[in-house]
Structures are given as structure tokens and as C-alpha cells.
Design a protein around this motif. Structure first.
Motif, PDB file in Angstrom:
ATOM      1  N   ALA A   1      51.951  39.784  71.474  1.00  0.00           N
ATOM      2  CA  ALA A   1      52.511  39.128  70.284  1.00  0.00           C
ATOM      3  C   ALA A   1      52.035  39.794  68.998  1.00  0.00           C
ATOM      4  CB  ALA A   1      52.153  37.649  70.285  1.00  0.00           C
ATOM      5  N   ARG A   2      50.881  40.426  69.031  1.00  0.00           N
ATOM      6  CA  ARG A   2      50.380  41.108  67.824  1.00  0.00           C
ATOM      7  C   ARG A   2      51.299  42.248  67.398  1.00  0.00           C
ATOM      8  NH1 ARG A   2      44.702  40.595  70.200  1.00  0.00           N
ATOM      9  NH2 ARG A   2      43.921  38.755  69.112  1.00  0.00           N
TER      10      ARG A   2
ATOM     11  N   PRO B   1      46.741  32.231  66.571  1.00  0.00           N
ATOM     12  CA  PRO B   1      47.013  33.418  67.396  1.00  0.00           C
ATOM     13  C   PRO B   1      47.407  33.090  68.842  1.00  0.00           C
ATOM     14  CG  PRO B   1      45.036  33.756  66.098  1.00  0.00           C
ATOM     15  CD  PRO B   1      45.440  32.306  65.912  1.00  0.00           C
ATOM     16  N   LEU B   2      46.717  32.141  69.465  1.00  0.00           N
ATOM     17  CA  LEU B   2      47.062  31.795  70.850  1.00  0.00           C
ATOM     18  C   LEU B   2      48.449  31.171  70.920  1.00  0.00           C
ATOM     19  CD1 LEU B   2      46.492  31.505  73.860  1.00  0.00           C
ATOM     20  CD2 LEU B   2      45.347  29.336  73.350  1.00  0.00           C
ATOM     21  N   VAL B   3      48.719  30.215  70.052  1.00  0.00           N
ATOM     22  CA  VAL B   3      50.036  29.563  70.058  1.00  0.00           C
ATOM     23  C   VAL B   3      51.115  30.588  69.734  1.00  0.00           C
ATOM     24  CG1 VAL B   3      51.466  27.812  68.942  1.00  0.00           C
ATOM     25  CG2 VAL B   3      49.090  27.307  69.533  1.00  0.00           C
ATOM     26  N   ARG B   4      50.861  31.458  68.776  1.00  0.00           N
ATOM     27  CA  ARG B   4      51.829  32.496  68.428  1.00  0.00           C
ATOM     28  C   ARG B   4      52.131  33.356  69.659  1.00  0.00           C
ATOM     29  NH1 ARG B   4      52.802  37.694  66.487  1.00  0.00           N
ATOM     30  NH2 ARG B   4      54.357  37.690  64.829  1.00  0.00           N
ATOM     31  N   GLY B   5      51.088  33.761  70.374  1.00  0.00           N
ATOM     32  CA  GLY B   5      51.295  34.566  71.579  1.00  0.00           C
ATOM     33  C   GLY B   5      52.168  33.855  72.598  1.00  0.00           C
ATOM     34  N   LEU B   6      51.900  32.582  72.807  1.00  0.00           N
ATOM     35  CA  LEU B   6      52.662  31.808  73.796  1.00  0.00           C
ATOM     36  C   LEU B   6      54.112  31.604  73.365  1.00  0.00           C
ATOM     37  CD1 LEU B   6      49.883  29.223  74.660  1.00  0.00           C
ATOM     38  CD2 LEU B   6      50.718  31.054  76.155  1.00  0.00           C
ATOM     39  N   VAL B   7      54.331  31.269  72.094  1.00  0.00           N
ATOM     40  CA  VAL B   7      55.709  31.008  71.664  1.00  0.00           C
ATOM     41  C   VAL B   7      56.513  32.303  71.549  1.00  0.00           C
ATOM     42  CG1 VAL B   7      55.214  28.778  70.609  1.00  0.00           C
ATOM     43  CG2 VAL B   7      55.178  30.815  69.186  1.00  0.00           C
TER      44      VAL B   7
END
Length: 139
Positions: A31-32, A75-81
Motif C-alpha cells: 500500500a505504501r 497505515p495498517l488500515v490503509r494497507g488493508l483497504v
């Protein structure tokens, strides 16, 4: 590629990674590389309700297929979504609306998330389905 085939390929790609935390780290790292939503799209209209973290989701229809764009303040939620949005991107609205595919569940990632994160991800999935249904009904 159909969502069913995409899910099978995804499970195969992640099969060598046994550790759930390593799988989550890989998803966050991927996601980054995805550009954030521009501020003009980080609006209340694009906000996903039901998420503790701020999450925004947009969709655009191109050549009969939906493409989802998303962002989040964690960051974690962004990666998952981002992961979930990418999974459903490039499918037709009808296929997305009819699908019961749950890519995070297929990778055995949901059980290690807090109930509030799981609820938020359920809200993201419902929003993806609603956006697909809206496009599927447009003549």
C-alpha cells in the motif's frame, strides 16, 4: 480475470507465507507504493461510515469495469483497504455486486484483527458492493 480466479491466485501467492504478521506487513508495504487520494477526494461523501479510522473510498467506471481508489489515516488500515479495493478493481459492477469473495478472510487475516477493524473492513466491503450495485443499475 474473474474474481474467483483472482482469489485463487491470491491464495496461491500468499501460501508460502505462513506467518500472519508477515502477510500483514507485506500488505502494508504494498500500500505504501499506492499514491494517496488527493485532498479533493478526501470528502465526507467519500468517507466510509463504520470505520474507527478515517477511510475514504471512490470508484470510477472505465470500459465497463470499476476501479476503486482508497485511503486511510492509519497505515495498517490503509494497507488493508487498499488491498481489498485492488482485489475488486477491474471487475464489472455486476460481478462485484454478486460476489461473496472475501480476500482478507481467504488469507486468514481477519481473525487476528480487532473487532473494530473487522467491523470497519466489513463497512468497506459493503460500500464496494453498494457502489457496484449503483453502477450495475445505471443504464
Amino acid at each position: 480475470m474473474s474474481l474467483a480466479a483472482k482469489l485463487t491466485a491470491l491464495v496461491e501467492d500468499f501460501a508460502p507465507i505462513d506467518d500472519v504478521q508477515e502477510r500483514l506487513s507485506l500488505i502494508v508495504d504494498r500500500a505504501r507504493r499506492v499514491p494517496p487520494l488527493p485532498p479533493s477526494e478526501r470528502t465526507e461523501a467519500n468517507r466510509v461510515l463504520g470505520c474507527i479510522s478515517a477511510v475514504w473510498l471512490t470508484a470510477e467506471l472505465r470500459a465497463g469495469k470499476l476501479r476503486f481508489h482508497t485511503d486511510a489515516d492509519s497505515p495498517l488500515v490503509r494497507g488493508l483497504v487498499v488491498f481489498v479495493a485492488d482485489f475488486f478493481s477491474d471487475a464489472t459492477p455486476a460481478e462485484i455486486a454478486a460476489s461473496d469473495a472475501e480476500p482478507l478472510s481467504a488469507l486468514d487475516l481477519l481473525k487476528n484483527l480487532s473487532p473494530t477493524r473487522r467491523n470497519g473492513l466489513t463497512a468497506v466491503r459493503q460500500r464496494i458492493r453498494a457502489l457496484a450495485l449503483a453502477q450495475a443499475r445505471v443504464p
